[in-house]
Write a protein that holds these residues in place. Structure first.
Motif, PDB file in Angstrom:
ATOM      1  N   UNK A   1       0.861  -1.185   0.054  1.00  0.00           N
ATOM      2  CA  UNK A   1      -0.115  -0.247   0.064  1.00  0.00           C
ATOM      3  C   UNK A   1       0.997   1.279  -0.176  1.00  0.00           C
ATOM      4  N   UNK A   2       0.372   2.184  -0.590  1.00  0.00           N
ATOM      5  CA  UNK A   2       1.024   3.539  -0.717  1.00  0.00           C
ATOM      6  C   UNK A   2       0.360   4.707  -1.221  1.00  0.00           C
ATOM      7  N   UNK A   3       1.011   5.735  -1.010  1.00  0.00           N
ATOM      8  CA  UNK A   3       0.078   7.141  -1.197  1.00  0.00           C
ATOM      9  C   UNK A   3       0.608   7.422  -2.390  1.00  0.00           C
ATOM     10  N   UNK A   4      -0.332   8.129  -3.217  1.00  0.00           N
ATOM     11  CA  UNK A   4       0.107   8.603  -4.832  1.00  0.00           C
ATOM     12  C   UNK A   4       0.431  10.068  -4.165  1.00  0.00           C
ATOM     13  N   UNK A   5       1.844  10.116  -4.865  1.00  0.00           N
ATOM     14  CA  UNK A   5       2.464  11.534  -4.987  1.00  0.00           C
ATOM     15  C   UNK A   5       2.637  12.174  -6.182  1.00  0.00           C
ATOM     16  N   UNK A   6       2.656  11.453  -7.072  1.00  0.00           N
ATOM     17  CA  UNK A   6       2.706  12.067  -8.493  1.00  0.00           C
ATOM     18  C   UNK A   6       2.173  11.305  -9.510  1.00  0.00           C
ATOM     19  N   UNK A   7       1.277  11.942 -10.590  1.00  0.00           N
ATOM     20  CA  UNK A   7       0.665  11.397 -11.426  1.00  0.00           C
ATOM     21  C   UNK A   7       1.492  11.679 -12.704  1.00  0.00           C
ATOM     22  N   UNK A   8       1.791  10.717 -13.453  1.00  0.00           N
ATOM     23  CA  UNK A   8       2.676  10.876 -14.537  1.00  0.00           C
ATOM     24  C   UNK A   8       1.735  10.588 -15.911  1.00  0.00           C
ATOM     25  N   UNK A   9       2.226  11.282 -17.261  1.00  0.00           N
ATOM     26  CA  UNK A   9       1.619  10.857 -18.522  1.00  0.00           C
ATOM     27  C   UNK A   9       1.528   9.425 -18.716  1.00  0.00           C
ATOM     28  N   UNK A  10       0.681   8.983 -19.536  1.00  0.00           N
ATOM     29  CA  UNK A  10       0.602   7.712 -19.823  1.00  0.00           C
ATOM     30  C   UNK A  10       1.766   7.428 -20.865  1.00  0.00           C
ATOM     31  N   UNK A  11       2.216   6.062 -20.655  1.00  0.00           N
ATOM     32  CA  UNK A  11       3.252   5.503 -21.774  1.00  0.00           C
ATOM     33  C   UNK A  11       2.569   4.989 -22.861  1.00  0.00           C
ATOM     34  N   UNK A  12       2.401   5.472 -24.151  1.00  0.00           N
ATOM     35  CA  UNK A  12       1.410   5.118 -25.154  1.00  0.00           C
ATOM     36  C   UNK A  12       2.284   4.503 -26.183  1.00  0.00           C
ATOM     37  N   UNK A  13       3.567   4.052 -25.911  1.00  0.00           N
ATOM     38  CA  UNK A  13       4.478   3.444 -26.761  1.00  0.00           C
ATOM     39  C   UNK A  13       4.336   1.823 -26.617  1.00  0.00           C
ATOM     40  N   UNK A  14       3.933   1.008 -27.478  1.00  0.00           N
ATOM     41  CA  UNK A  14       3.638  -0.430 -27.332  1.00  0.00           C
ATOM     42  C   UNK A  14       2.440  -0.668 -26.593  1.00  0.00           C
ATOM     43  N   UNK A  15       2.354  -1.449 -25.547  1.00  0.00           N
ATOM     44  CA  UNK A  15       1.364  -1.578 -24.812  1.00  0.00           C
ATOM     45  C   UNK A  15       1.193  -0.378 -23.984  1.00  0.00           C
ATOM     46  N   UNK A  16       0.006   0.277 -23.623  1.00  0.00           N
ATOM     47  CA  UNK A  16      -0.201   1.459 -23.211  1.00  0.00           C
ATOM     48  C   UNK A  16      -0.162   1.181 -21.870  1.00  0.00           C
ATOM     49  N   UNK A  17       0.564   2.114 -20.974  1.00  0.00           N
ATOM     50  CA  UNK A  17       0.439   1.904 -19.297  1.00  0.00           C
ATOM     51  C   UNK A  17       0.216   3.416 -18.429  1.00  0.00           C
ATOM     52  N   UNK A  18      -0.818   3.403 -17.613  1.00  0.00           N
ATOM     53  CA  UNK A  18      -1.084   4.274 -16.742  1.00  0.00           C
ATOM     54  C   UNK A  18       0.118   4.287 -15.727  1.00  0.00           C
ATOM     55  N   UNK A  19       0.774   5.540 -15.419  1.00  0.00           N
ATOM     56  CA  UNK A  19       2.074   5.373 -14.423  1.00  0.00           C
ATOM     57  C   UNK A  19       1.618   6.525 -13.301  1.00  0.00           C
ATOM     58  N   UNK A  20       1.856   6.319 -12.269  1.00  0.00           N
ATOM     59  CA  UNK A  20       2.060   6.984 -11.086  1.00  0.00           C
ATOM     60  C   UNK A  20       2.900   6.639 -10.104  1.00  0.00           C
ATOM     61  N   UNK A  21       3.663   7.661  -9.341  1.00  0.00           N
ATOM     62  CA  UNK A  21       4.368   7.169  -7.952  1.00  0.00           C
ATOM     63  C   UNK A  21       3.628   7.339  -6.640  1.00  0.00           C
ATOM     64  N   UNK A  22       4.009   6.238  -6.089  1.00  0.00           N
ATOM     65  CA  UNK A  22       3.717   5.810  -4.883  1.00  0.00           C
ATOM     66  C   UNK A  22       4.823   6.188  -3.842  1.00  0.00           C
ATOM     67  N   UNK A  23       4.306   6.641  -2.464  1.00  0.00           N
ATOM     68  CA  UNK A  23       5.562   6.555  -1.584  1.00  0.00           C
ATOM     69  C   UNK A  23       4.825   5.685  -0.263  1.00  0.00           C
TER      70      UNK A  23
END
Length: 152
Positions: free
Chosen positions: A63-85
């Protein structure tokens, strides 16, 4: 006489090594109940250990706390990205495949997210991916949980 001495030495060595293993296991074993330490912290400890040991391809949950939302990676399989602390302060990049699992649309900084996936080491704290079902069954399926909803 020599045969008896050799047998006694073998028995003494066997006793020494077998008793040492038992004592070591007793020292290393974690207590089953530690009131000052939550289950979430113990799970996150496994991630910290994988980071310290530079391990990859490790199934983890935490479990973590979201500290930053990043742009999606749309190259190849698309990925939603974010950073947890994590509670330890370690950061962790979540790379959630949105071609195989639904996007977590309502996510914001400060939100709590639970996860299960595969940990990959990097010098910034690591990445967790495979947070989705395993379409061909050749891998463990993972998930994200956010505000009571599971994304897999």
């Amino acid at each position: 006489m020599k045969k008896i001495l050799v047998i006694l030495l073998i028995l003494a060595a066997f006793y020494y090594w077998s008793s040492g293993e038992t004592n070591t296991a007793a020292i290393v074993e974690k207590p089953t109940q530690d009131l000052a330490y939550s289950k979430t912290n113990r799970i996150n400890d496994e991630i910290e250990l994988a980071y310290k040991n530079r391990q990859s391809n490790v199934q983890v949950s935490g479990t973590g706390t979201v500290i930053k939302l990043l742009r999606d990676d749309n190259e190849g399989a698309r990925h939603q990205k974010f950073i947890l602390r994590l509670s330890s302060g370690q950061t962790l990049l979540i790379a959630h495949n949105i071609d195989l699992a639904p996007r977590v649309n309502s996510i914001s900084n400060g939100d709590q997210v639970q996860f299960y996936g595969e940990y990959e080491w990097n010098n910034k704290g690591g990445v967790v991916h495979w947070t989705h079902h395993a379409p061909n069954g050749h891998h463990y399926g993972g998930w994200l949980k956010h505000k009571g909803k599971t994304y897999q």
